[in-house]
Structures are given as C-alpha cells and as structure tokens.
Motif scaffolding. Structure first.
Motif, mmCIF file in Angstrom:
data_model
loop_
_atom_site.group_PDB
_atom_site.id
_atom_site.type_symbol
_atom_site.label_atom_id
_atom_site.label_comp_id
_atom_site.label_asym_id
_atom_site.label_seq_id
_atom_site.Cartn_x
_atom_site.Cartn_y
_atom_site.Cartn_z
ATOM 1 N N UNK A 101 0.946 -1.106 0.014
ATOM 2 C CA UNK A 101 -0.051 -0.132 -0.025
ATOM 3 C C UNK A 101 0.835 1.337 0.005
ATOM 4 N N UNK A 102 1.714 1.298 -1.117
ATOM 5 C CA UNK A 102 2.657 2.455 -1.151
ATOM 6 C C UNK A 102 3.060 2.498 -2.594
ATOM 7 N N UNK A 103 3.644 3.772 -2.856
ATOM 8 C CA UNK A 103 4.291 3.828 -4.210
ATOM 9 C C UNK A 103 5.806 3.418 -4.116
ATOM 10 N N UNK A 590 -4.987 -9.762 -13.371
ATOM 11 C CA UNK A 590 -4.322 -10.717 -14.268
ATOM 12 C C UNK A 590 -3.034 -11.295 -13.955
ATOM 13 N N UNK A 591 -2.288 -10.384 -13.170
ATOM 14 C CA UNK A 591 -1.007 -10.863 -12.890
ATOM 15 C C UNK A 591 -0.794 -11.190 -11.063
ATOM 16 N N UNK A 592 -1.738 -10.675 -10.572
ATOM 17 C CA UNK A 592 -1.751 -10.782 -9.121
ATOM 18 C C UNK A 592 -0.885 -9.919 -8.279
ATOM 19 N N UNK A 593 -0.586 -8.695 -8.807
ATOM 20 C CA UNK A 593 0.226 -7.619 -8.318
ATOM 21 C C UNK A 593 -0.121 -6.203 -8.771
ATOM 22 N N UNK A 594 0.467 -5.220 -7.833
ATOM 23 C CA UNK A 594 -0.020 -3.780 -8.114
ATOM 24 C C UNK A 594 0.370 -3.519 -9.725
ATOM 25 N N UNK A 615 5.900 1.240 -8.879
ATOM 26 C CA UNK A 615 4.201 0.405 -8.610
ATOM 27 C C UNK A 615 3.505 1.393 -7.812
ATOM 28 N N UNK A 616 2.300 1.359 -7.846
ATOM 29 C CA UNK A 616 1.465 2.284 -7.213
ATOM 30 C C UNK A 616 0.748 1.722 -6.102
ATOM 31 N N UNK A 617 0.101 2.201 -4.962
ATOM 32 C CA UNK A 617 -0.479 1.434 -3.759
ATOM 33 C C UNK A 617 -1.738 0.445 -4.206
ATOM 34 N N UNK A 618 -1.892 -0.180 -3.142
ATOM 35 C CA UNK A 618 -2.676 -1.411 -3.449
ATOM 36 C C UNK A 618 -4.207 -0.823 -3.959
ATOM 37 N N UNK A 640 -7.697 5.918 -7.475
ATOM 38 C CA UNK A 640 -8.623 4.780 -6.723
ATOM 39 C C UNK A 640 -7.981 3.787 -5.961
ATOM 40 N N UNK A 641 -6.860 4.256 -4.860
ATOM 41 C CA UNK A 641 -6.399 3.267 -4.183
ATOM 42 C C UNK A 641 -7.428 2.780 -3.173
ATOM 43 N N UNK A 642 -7.176 1.288 -3.056
ATOM 44 C CA UNK A 642 -8.201 0.820 -2.177
ATOM 45 C C UNK A 642 -9.701 0.516 -2.754
#
Length: 677
Positions: A101-103, A590-594, A615-618, A640-642
């Motif tokens: 949950x971070x950049x 599709x790739x299961x990451x941020x 990478x951008x937050x969760x 739209x984080x979270x």
C-alpha cells in the motif's frame, strides 16, 4: 483510521475477465464489459479478408505487385525518414512486483505526493474535511480520481499541473454509500463537483526533481473544471439539431465534462482532455424516441429495462441527465475538450470536428506541410482508432489563429491489414512465419468541415454519431485502443491496446493476434514518409503483454527471461531518448500484483527490454505519466487506491494513513540524474 485497518487480498474480488476490479467496472464505465460490446457491425476481421490469402512474401516472389499490393507492402520493415537511434539501455533495476500500500520506486530514486483529493485549489478554498464534505467546497478543491497529467513550466522554478478527474468512487468517499438512488442529494452534487479537472501551481523543491503544491500567494492560474462548468461546442456540428436542447436551443453551450480519462498537449500550449465513459451518467434511455435508441445503444446507453438504478443518479439533481426528457443531452458528451492552462478566462471548447466516441487520448504531430494531426482511440472492445488532420497550418506564436485549427480539417478512421496468411494467425499469440505481427493500413476519410464521405450521413451526423459512420466504412475492430503517443525521436506513433477478453480465436487477426486478450498489447505505426498527413502507414506489434513465461507474449524478440511482466497497458509517454513509458490498468486482476509504470526501448539493441520503474498503492491504477522536458521528474497519478473497500473497511490508507486519497506523485533521482538514465 489506523494504519492497521483491515485489508483484504485483491485477487479474490476480481470478477472482470479483462482484469479490472469489479468496483472499477461499476464506477468507471458502468459495467461496460459485462454487457454485449456496442459494436455489432459486420466489419471484416483480417481473418475474413485473408481466407484465400497469399502472403506478402508470395506476392513479392511472384513479382505481381500491383498498386494495391504496393500499398499493402508499405511500411513493413520500412525505416522512418530519420535514422533509428541507438537507444542506451535503461539505467535502473526493475522494481519487484508487489501488493504494498505504497508507491515503490527503484534504488536511487525518491518520490513525493504533490497534490491530493480535497487539497485547496482556488485561493480561499477550505481545507479538506472528509466527514464534512460539501459541493461548494469540492468545487474549489482538487477533484477525485486523477488521471491524465500534463505540465507547463513557468518562471522561477514553478509550473502548472493540469490533472483530469475521471470519475468518483463513492463507496470510499462517503460512509454508508450504496448507490445513487439512495444517496443524499448533497453527495451527488459533491460527486459532480469532483469530476472534471484541476489546474494547480506547483514549485520545485530546491534543485531536486521533487515538486510541491503552492499554497499561498495569488495563484492566478489555479482553476477547477467540473461537471457543471459552462463550455462551448465548436466546429461543424455546433448548432446542429442533434445538439440542441430545451436549455440550449442554439446547440452551442453545454455544462461540464464527464469521465475525462487521458489527453494531450497542443503545440500552442493548450490541453486536450478527453471524455470517455460518458454513457453511464444517463438514465431514461427506454423513454427516448424510437429512432434515437439504436444510436444510444451504439454508445453503450441502455434503452430498455430499468436504467434508473444507476451508480450516481446525477438526474436526481439535474434532469438533463434523464434522456426520456432530454434525449439530445447525451450527444453533447464524448468529445475532446480544449483548455488553456495559461488563460483563467478561457472557456473550455468541445471540439466536435474531432468526433464523438469514448475518447481516451488526443496527441498531436505536425505534418510535413505544417498542419496539425491528432491521434485518438475509442476505448471500447472492438472499436476503432482515429486521426484528425487540420485544414489550416499551425502558426507558432499566433494564439488566435491556432484556436481555430481543430474546427476544420479531415477526420479519418483506420483500416489495418495484416501481411500473413490467415491460417498463421490462430489466436494463440504464436508469431507468423515471418517472425512479426505487422502489416499496412489506410486512414479512411469520414468527413471534412463541409463534406461527408459516408453515404447517408451528413457532416454533423458523422461527428455526433462517429461510431456509426466508422462502422459504415469498414474500419478495423481493435482491442480497446486507449492512449496514443508519438516518439520525439523517430516520429513513430504508438497506441496502447488495453485488453479484450471477448475476442474469440475466429476473430483474431494480425493487429489483434491473441484471443481472450486479457493482457493487451502495443501497436506501432510508421506513416508513409514519416508524414503525419499521410493516409497510408505501416504497423507492427512490438509488445504483446503478459507474464514473459507465457508463450503468447512477445517483446520484439528480446530475451524474455530478462523482461518484466506487464498487463493492461493504458497511458503512454516518451522520454527525450525515445524510450516508451507505459502505465497500466488491470495488473492486479491478471498478474496478481499492483499496477505500475514500465519503460521499454523501442529502437536499437535493447528494443523490447521492458522494466518496471514504479508500482502504485494497493488497489490503485497507475495514471499520468508525464516526464518533464529536463527529464528530471516523472509525474504519476495513482487513481482509486483501495477501490474495493468502504469507508468503514478500507483496503488502503494511502497516502496519509487515514483514508485513501487519489493523488499526483513526483519521482526523481536523488543524485539529479535524468529519469531512466
């Protein structure tokens, strides 16, 4: 809200085959991909065109190159007018995939939040109060879901950011929110005010590549554009009966812009901001006149059943969004809007000459004879790519003249042809025998300012019902064409094709070579003689996205063991060296990451060596990006984080550890080096 607020894993909540969160589908595009694609035209796929195909290789071998075959062969492997640069290798180590949950940025780089949802924009605006939001305050504060970002440098280490505010996630904006039918009317007004865009003055932090919001002084350029800001309709369709309403009987002024996604800058310094999924804001299609319903349906507007249980229900505070009462109101959205960031009194212009569809981008090149070309994508499954070329020439320094350039010219739509036999394109992503997905294309004219080239359509009908006109001329169905960017080094033009999980193996073609295309791909266009005014071009697919271990992926032939994974390319930009930067929208599903910002050389020895820069937050999408002219800063806009959370159960607390706030972030090298070098 404490940092320890419970978060759920993102992947189990994904129900969209293309990779987006179910919440994104609801709020951004009104669940567009859960319904039949609006394009039900009988336009040919390449496979249909080449059922008896001779490949280009065989045609050339036979020596039977007719005028048509020459057009087919154009651009396949052809070099642009300028020699291809020997791009240096990208000088950073890829950021590892994560769900933080971070950049996250590479070693040697740092980042800073520049501006957040709710920050005061207009001087005198109140500080943001999450629990005490009002529409009056939001109209003067930074809006929601920042997307496209552009930057204009001023004197004394300052500059202006333009930022789109695409849409609103009411589920994480308001406590207890369910839908627009039950929402408090003030919440609906707040949402309308949170759409649009912001112009904010920012200043450099010391001599670094960091920037911060200017919070004192005159800030005369600062401005908010909302869903209610008066705008001019310009160009050949302005004033036509299709654009007239009871509130605007002249058909020349409309209130606000909706769902502005990406955009571009003009050579004369204005911003082109693009209305995308405007269809979802309207209700009452079932009550529209019968002859209007097929046109509404082609733009994804429901015309039967109960459409009033929508997400936002803007019609509850402004009846113009009810098509049973005002059926022409939808015709007044879906345009490229021009805004001058340096003129606070400039009334935004909706440029009808650039057509009406789900505009994702509008980026420009200058033609060989000095006119302006604008490249645009229609972000829908099986829809099209477009180009506009102005009638008049660009005059450097003549603001009054240049303000007329986008109101007359020719609007084109693309037809692409592959150069391989149909049996070699089977939807698996396997390369054809010649080792590349490539071919040629033609820009088909739809209309100019006075003449329609589509049988049965007037000029105004072409410009208001552009999708229908493009259907009629047999344009090529693409996999959600989004952003366009031209390389500042070669002049080649690149298009992000985000994904299309609805494409079947039978519908695969050389420009869209993979069925169930959940990961998307990149299209590279080389226009004849490298002239943006040309009507013929060659094309290639340099990147077919996904996990490099997936055999259906392709990275221009580069060693895939040395390539980062990427999915759902969305926004694009270039650095001064000619490296392509790609922001994504849909990697978590599709790739299961941020989602992330990636970079890849598109010329030279390292063409195809894709790396992950940030990478951008969760739960967020990576929007922007914009690299400053000195290449010391890249701006990104985590949106739209979270997004799948609620106020009561947040999935993100970025950036301040309390509630999620879409924001713009600056990233720079801590030793002052150029981004990516």
């Amino acid at each position: 809200m404490p940092d320890s607020a419970p978060r759920r894993r993102l992947l189990p909540l994904i129900s969209h085959a293309g990779g987006r969160s179910r919440t994104t589908c609801r709020f951004r595009c009104g669940d567009a991909c859960f319904h039949e694609a609006p394009n039900t035209s009988a336009n040919e796929y390449f496979g249909d065109v080449f059922t008896a195909a001779l490949s280009r290789r065989n045609v050339l071998r036979a020596g039977a190159v007719s005028a048509g075959a020459s057009a087919l062969a154009f651009g396949v492997g052809a070099a642009p007018a300028t020699a291809a640069p020997r791009n240096p290798r990208l000088g950073f180590t890829s950021v590892a995939p994560n769900t933080a949950d971070a950049v996250t940025v590479p070693q040697g780089y740092d980042h800073r939040v520049v501006v957040r949802w709710g920050d005061p924009v207009v001087p005198g605006a109140p500080e943001f109060d999450f629990a005490g939001q009002t529409a009056e305050a939001q109209e003067r504060q930074f809006g929601y879901n920042c997307d496209y970002v552009s930057f204009v440098e001023l004197d004394n280490g300052r500059g202006l950011l333009w930022v789109n505010h695409e849409y609103t996630n009411e589920n994480i904006m308001f406590a207890g929110y369910s839908d627009g039918a039950a929402a408090d009317l003030e919440q609906i007004r707040i949402s309308m005010a949170a759409h649009g865009g912001s112009i904010v003055e920012i200043e450099r932090v010391g001599r670094t590549g960091a920037w911060k919001l200017v919070t004192s002084g005159r800030r005369r350029y600062n401005r908010r554009i909302t869903a209610s800001t008066p705008m001019r309709l310009t160009g050949p369709a302005a004033g036509d009966a299709l654009l007239r309403t009871a509130a605007d009987p002249e058909g020349t002024e409309v209130l606000g812009m909706l769902n502005n996604c990406s955009g571009g800058m003009t050579p004369w310094g204005t911003v082109l901001t693009c209305e995308e999924n405007f269809n979802q804001y309207f209700v009452g299609g079932e009550g529209a006149p019968e002859d209007v319903k097929p046109k509404l349906r082609r733009y994804g507007i429901a015309v039967q059943g109960d459409t009033r249980a929508g997400n936002r229900r803007f019609d509850r505070v402004d009846e113009r969004f009810d098509l049973s009462k005002h059926p022409n109101e939808a015709n007044r959205f879906g345009y490229v809007v021009e805004i001058d960031p340096l003129d606070p009194d400039y009334q935004p212009r909706k440029r009808t000459m650039l057509g009406r569809f789900k505009h994702e981008a509008a980026n420009t090149r200058i033609t060989a004879d000095g006119r302006v070309a604008v490249y645009m994508g229609d972000d829908e499954r099986f829809d099209y790519i477009y180009k506009f070329v102005s009638e008049k020439r660009y005059r450097k320094g003549s603001r009054r003249h240049n303000d007329t350039l986008l109101d007359s010219g020719t609007l084109y739509v693309a037809k692409l042809t592959g150069n391989s036999p149909a049996e070699e394109i089977d939807g698996s992503g396997a390369l054809p025998e010649d080792g590349e997905f490539d071919g040629s294309g033609t820009w088909i004219p739809l209309c100019d300012a006075t003449t329609s080239y589509v049988d049965g359509f007037t000029v105004a009908e072409v410009l208001v019902h552009t999708r229908l006109a493009a259907d009629a001329v047999g344009a090529t169905k693409m996999d959600r064409p989004e952003d366009f960017e031209a390389s500042p080094v070669t002049g080649k033009v690149y298009c992000a094709l985000t994904n299309n999980s609805s494409r079947t193996p039978e519908q695969a073609d050389e420009a869209n070579p993979r069925a169930n295309n959940r990961y998307g791909h990149i299209l590279e266009i080389t226009e004849r003689r490298n002239d943006a005014g040309a009507t013929a071009f060659g094309w290639k697919v340099p990147v077919v996205c996904g996990d490099p271990e997936d055999p259906s992926t392709y990275f221009s032939g580069y060693d895939k063991s040395k390539v980062a994974a990427i999915s759902s390319p969305d926004n694009l930009t270039f650095d001064a060296s000619g490296n392509l930067w790609i922001a994504t929208d849909g990697q978590p599903g599709t790739l299961d990451h941020n989602d992330a910002l990636h970079a890849v050389p598109v010329e030279g020895k390292y063409r195809g060596e894709l790396k992950t820069f940030a990478t951008v937050p969760y739960g967020a999408e990576c929007c922007g990006p914009f690299i400053t002219e000195d290449q010391k800063t890249v701006f990104i806009a985590p949106q739209h984080p979270g997004e799948d959370g609620t106020v009561e159960q947040p999935q993100s607390t970025w950036p301040n550890g309390d509630f999620p706030r879409p924001s713009v972030v600056s990233i720079w090298h801590t030793r002052g080096r150029k981004i990516g070098s």
